[in-house]
Write a protein that holds these residues in place. Structure first.
Motif, PDB file in Angstrom:
ATOM      1  N   VAL A   7      10.953  -8.353   1.441  1.00 35.36           N
ATOM      2  CA  VAL A   7       9.698  -8.082   2.052  1.00 35.36           C
ATOM      3  C   VAL A   7       8.649  -8.985   1.966  1.00 35.36           C
ATOM      4  O   VAL A   7       7.547  -8.946   2.359  1.00 35.36           O
ATOM      5  N   TYR A   8       8.824  -9.774   0.459  1.00 34.47           N
ATOM      6  CA  TYR A   8       7.880 -10.847  -0.136  1.00 34.47           C
ATOM      7  C   TYR A   8       7.332 -11.475   0.982  1.00 34.47           C
ATOM      8  O   TYR A   8       5.923 -11.613   1.175  1.00 34.47           O
ATOM      9  N   ASP A   9       8.183 -12.221   1.788  1.00 39.26           N
ATOM     10  CA  ASP A   9       7.408 -13.053   2.758  1.00 39.26           C
ATOM     11  C   ASP A   9       6.521 -12.552   3.845  1.00 39.26           C
ATOM     12  O   ASP A   9       5.618 -13.197   4.531  1.00 39.26           O
ATOM     13  N   PHE A  10       6.979 -11.256   4.309  1.00 34.12           N
ATOM     14  CA  PHE A  10       6.010 -10.368   5.111  1.00 34.12           C
ATOM     15  C   PHE A  10       4.618 -10.311   4.391  1.00 34.12           C
ATOM     16  O   PHE A  10       3.640 -10.615   4.968  1.00 34.12           O
ATOM     17  N   LEU A  11       4.789  -9.918   3.347  1.00 37.01           N
ATOM     18  CA  LEU A  11       3.534  -9.451   2.481  1.00 37.01           C
ATOM     19  C   LEU A  11       2.541 -10.769   2.396  1.00 37.01           C
ATOM     20  O   LEU A  11       1.583 -10.860   2.528  1.00 37.01           O
ATOM     21  N   MET A  12       3.393 -11.942   2.189  1.00 33.48           N
ATOM     22  CA  MET A  12       2.691 -13.218   1.963  1.00 33.48           C
ATOM     23  C   MET A  12       2.514 -13.907   3.143  1.00 33.48           C
ATOM     24  O   MET A  12       2.119 -15.438   3.340  1.00 33.48           O
ATOM     25  N   GLN A  13       2.618 -13.525   4.653  1.00 33.54           N
ATOM     26  CA  GLN A  13       2.791 -14.225   5.652  1.00 33.54           C
ATOM     27  C   GLN A  13       1.297 -15.049   6.042  1.00 33.54           C
ATOM     28  O   GLN A  13       1.087 -16.030   6.620  1.00 33.54           O
ATOM     29  N   THR A  26      -8.218  -0.661  -1.867  1.00 35.58           N
ATOM     30  CA  THR A  26      -6.871  -0.355  -1.313  1.00 35.58           C
ATOM     31  C   THR A  26      -6.715  -1.264  -0.113  1.00 35.58           C
ATOM     32  O   THR A  26      -7.764  -1.514   0.911  1.00 35.58           O
ATOM     33  N   PHE A  27      -5.614  -1.535   0.128  1.00 39.24           N
ATOM     34  CA  PHE A  27      -5.148  -2.557   1.248  1.00 39.24           C
ATOM     35  C   PHE A  27      -3.950  -2.131   1.916  1.00 39.24           C
ATOM     36  O   PHE A  27      -3.118  -1.713   1.487  1.00 39.24           O
ATOM     37  N   THR A  28      -4.167  -2.294   3.279  1.00 41.12           N
ATOM     38  CA  THR A  28      -3.045  -1.779   4.175  1.00 41.12           C
ATOM     39  C   THR A  28      -2.812  -2.586   5.360  1.00 41.12           C
ATOM     40  O   THR A  28      -3.420  -3.595   5.762  1.00 41.12           O
ATOM     41  N   SER A  29      -1.264  -2.526   5.856  1.00 40.56           N
ATOM     42  CA  SER A  29      -0.943  -3.126   6.817  1.00 40.56           C
ATOM     43  C   SER A  29       0.289  -2.555   7.791  1.00 40.56           C
ATOM     44  O   SER A  29       1.005  -1.933   7.191  1.00 40.56           O
ATOM     45  N   VAL A  30      -0.025  -2.238   9.005  1.00 44.77           N
ATOM     46  CA  VAL A  30       0.891  -1.500   9.711  1.00 44.77           C
ATOM     47  C   VAL A  30       1.597  -2.478  10.646  1.00 44.77           C
ATOM     48  O   VAL A  30       0.958  -3.098  11.658  1.00 44.77           O
ATOM     49  N   ASP A  31       3.180  -2.438  10.876  1.00 45.61           N
ATOM     50  CA  ASP A  31       3.720  -3.454  11.422  1.00 45.61           C
ATOM     51  C   ASP A  31       5.245  -2.716  11.908  1.00 45.61           C
ATOM     52  O   ASP A  31       5.423  -1.943  10.942  1.00 45.61           O
ATOM     53  N   SER A  52       5.434  -2.031   7.073  1.00 44.76           N
ATOM     54  CA  SER A  52       4.055  -1.440   6.439  1.00 44.76           C
ATOM     55  C   SER A  52       3.882  -1.299   5.324  1.00 44.76           C
ATOM     56  O   SER A  52       4.904  -1.046   4.533  1.00 44.76           O
ATOM     57  N   TYR A  53       2.943  -1.196   4.555  1.00 44.32           N
ATOM     58  CA  TYR A  53       2.754  -1.024   3.332  1.00 44.32           C
ATOM     59  C   TYR A  53       1.283  -0.666   3.153  1.00 44.32           C
ATOM     60  O   TYR A  53       0.278  -0.746   3.570  1.00 44.32           O
ATOM     61  N   ILE A  54       0.867   0.342   2.065  1.00 47.48           N
ATOM     62  CA  ILE A  54      -0.145   0.679   1.259  1.00 47.48           C
ATOM     63  C   ILE A  54      -0.017   0.006   0.092  1.00 47.48           C
ATOM     64  O   ILE A  54       0.566   0.311  -0.621  1.00 47.48           O
ATOM     65  N   TRP A  55      -1.374  -0.430  -0.272  1.00 50.89           N
ATOM     66  CA  TRP A  55      -1.448  -1.442  -1.655  1.00 50.89           C
ATOM     67  C   TRP A  55      -2.704  -0.891  -2.255  1.00 50.89           C
ATOM     68  O   TRP A  55      -3.835  -1.228  -1.877  1.00 50.89           O
ATOM     69  N   ALA A  57      10.064   0.110   5.284  1.00 54.40           N
ATOM     70  CA  ALA A  57      10.709  -1.054   5.882  1.00 54.40           C
ATOM     71  C   ALA A  57      11.619  -0.698   6.971  1.00 54.40           C
ATOM     72  O   ALA A  57      12.571   0.434   6.420  1.00 54.40           O
ATOM     73  N   PHE A  58      11.698  -0.869   8.175  1.00 57.22           N
ATOM     74  CA  PHE A  58      12.475  -0.580   9.132  1.00 57.22           C
ATOM     75  C   PHE A  58      14.064  -1.101   8.973  1.00 57.22           C
ATOM     76  O   PHE A  58      14.400  -2.448   8.726  1.00 57.22           O
ATOM     77  N   ASP A  59      15.018  -0.070   8.815  1.00 59.50           N
ATOM     78  CA  ASP A  59      16.304  -0.710   8.915  1.00 59.50           C
ATOM     79  C   ASP A  59      17.228  -0.445  10.014  1.00 59.50           C
ATOM     80  O   ASP A  59      17.161   0.509  10.778  1.00 59.50           O
ATOM     81  N   GLN A  60      17.628  -1.548  10.473  1.00 61.71           N
ATOM     82  CA  GLN A  60      18.294  -1.960  11.614  1.00 61.71           C
ATOM     83  C   GLN A  60      19.461  -1.190  11.720  1.00 61.71           C
ATOM     84  O   GLN A  60      19.642  -0.452  12.843  1.00 61.71           O
ATOM     85  N   ALA A  61      20.360  -0.955  10.825  1.00 60.43           N
ATOM     86  CA  ALA A  61      21.541  -0.048  11.004  1.00 60.43           C
ATOM     87  C   ALA A  61      21.370   1.520  10.982  1.00 60.43           C
ATOM     88  O   ALA A  61      21.946   2.010  11.909  1.00 60.43           O
ATOM     89  N   SER A  62      20.360   1.887  10.577  1.00 55.28           N
ATOM     90  CA  SER A  62      20.144   3.196  10.560  1.00 55.28           C
ATOM     91  C   SER A  62      19.131   3.577  11.702  1.00 55.28           C
ATOM     92  O   SER A  62      19.201   4.787  12.142  1.00 55.28           O
ATOM     93  N   GLY A  63      18.284   2.695  12.011  1.00 57.67           N
ATOM     94  CA  GLY A  63      17.294   2.814  12.960  1.00 57.67           C
ATOM     95  C   GLY A  63      16.125   3.677  12.308  1.00 57.67           C
ATOM     96  O   GLY A  63      15.326   4.121  13.076  1.00 57.67           O
TER      97      GLY A  63
END
Length: 246
Positions: free
Chosen positions: A9-15, A153-158, A162-165, A184-190
């Motif tokens: 998820v690093y690249d998402f955090l650093m986008q 506190t930093f947040t992002s919802v996607d 999504s994260y809380i920092w 993090a959304f898991d495609q396999a389990s939904g």
């Protein structure tokens, strides 16, 4: 410190991280180098590394995390870039040859929590530079640790991640604890999977870094701030160094 799931998820955090500004800073100061060999230390998932490669530099990537390097290797292959990757600790670099420039960007040096670890890193970087080679790196300022991170506190919802920092004062001067909770959304389990990370960073005054660089044999070429070539101010957030091996 290990990254494990964080690598994915690093690249998402650093986008929104301005890699192009690091590249512009590097190229302004490295354009006079006689060669094109660059060692990108703490390269993470290789975003800055492949930008160097794309602009004509003969680059090698090094990182402590096997997971980070796996992501970097996959991305480079998808982009048609052949880049050597090595798993090594920046405090103990060895056997990689010599380079015209070494970079440690994106405040990666701040993950070293003890003075001796920073000094060890400087000595090993020195050993991997050719005579006249440049060492370029950046660190968080003490101002940023105290006034931006501390108690922040930093947040992002996607839909994907999504994260809380949360940031807390650390156990030593110039240290901050980063407490991150990811969903993090898991495609396999939904379903969304939660995982937590705890990271520590520490910084020092620019004068302290300069002293350690000189102890390692470097000459300070430039001390700057916030991606410019201007000297740091009291409220500068990111401090840049350019040092030359004698």
């Amino acid at each position: 410190m290990t990254y494990e799931r964080f690598a994915y998820v690093y690249d998402f955090l650093m986008q929104d991280v301005p890699y192009e500004r690091w590249l512009a800073f590097f190229e302004r100061h490295a354009k006079s180098l006689p060669g094109k060999k660059v060692l990108d230390v703490a390269c993470g998932t290789g975003e800055f590394t492949w930008r160097l490669k794309e602009t004509g530099w003969d680059v090698t990537g090094v990182d402590l995390s096997e997971d980070m390097l796996m992501v970097a290797q996959q991305k480079a292959a998808e982009r048609g870039k052949k880049i050597p990757w090595f798993q090594q600790d920046m405090r103990m670099l060895e056997g990689l040859g010599t380079f015209d420039a070494v970079t440690i960007f994106c405040d990666s040096l701040n993950y070293l929590l003890k003075e001796e670890e920073v000094k060890d890193t400087f000595r090993h970087v020195y050993d991997h530079l050719q005579a006249g080679g440049l060492f370029l790196f950046d660190v968080h300022s003490l101002y940023k640790m105290e006034h931006i991170f501390k108690d922040g506190t930093f947040t992002s919802v996607d839909e994907e991640v999504s994260y809380i920092w949360n940031c807390f004062d650390g156990d030593a001067e110039g240290m901050v604890e980063h407490e991150l909770t990811f969903f993090a959304f898991d495609q396999a389990s939904g379903q969304y999977e939660r995982f937590d990370e705890l990271h520590y960073q520490r910084t020092y005054a620019p004068e302290q870094y300069a002293d350690w660089l000189e102890q390692a044999g470097f000459e300070i070429v430039r001390l700057a701030a916030d991606f410019t070539d201007n000297p740091p101010q009291q409220d500068s957030q990111r401090i840049f160094f350019v040092a030359r091996k004698g």
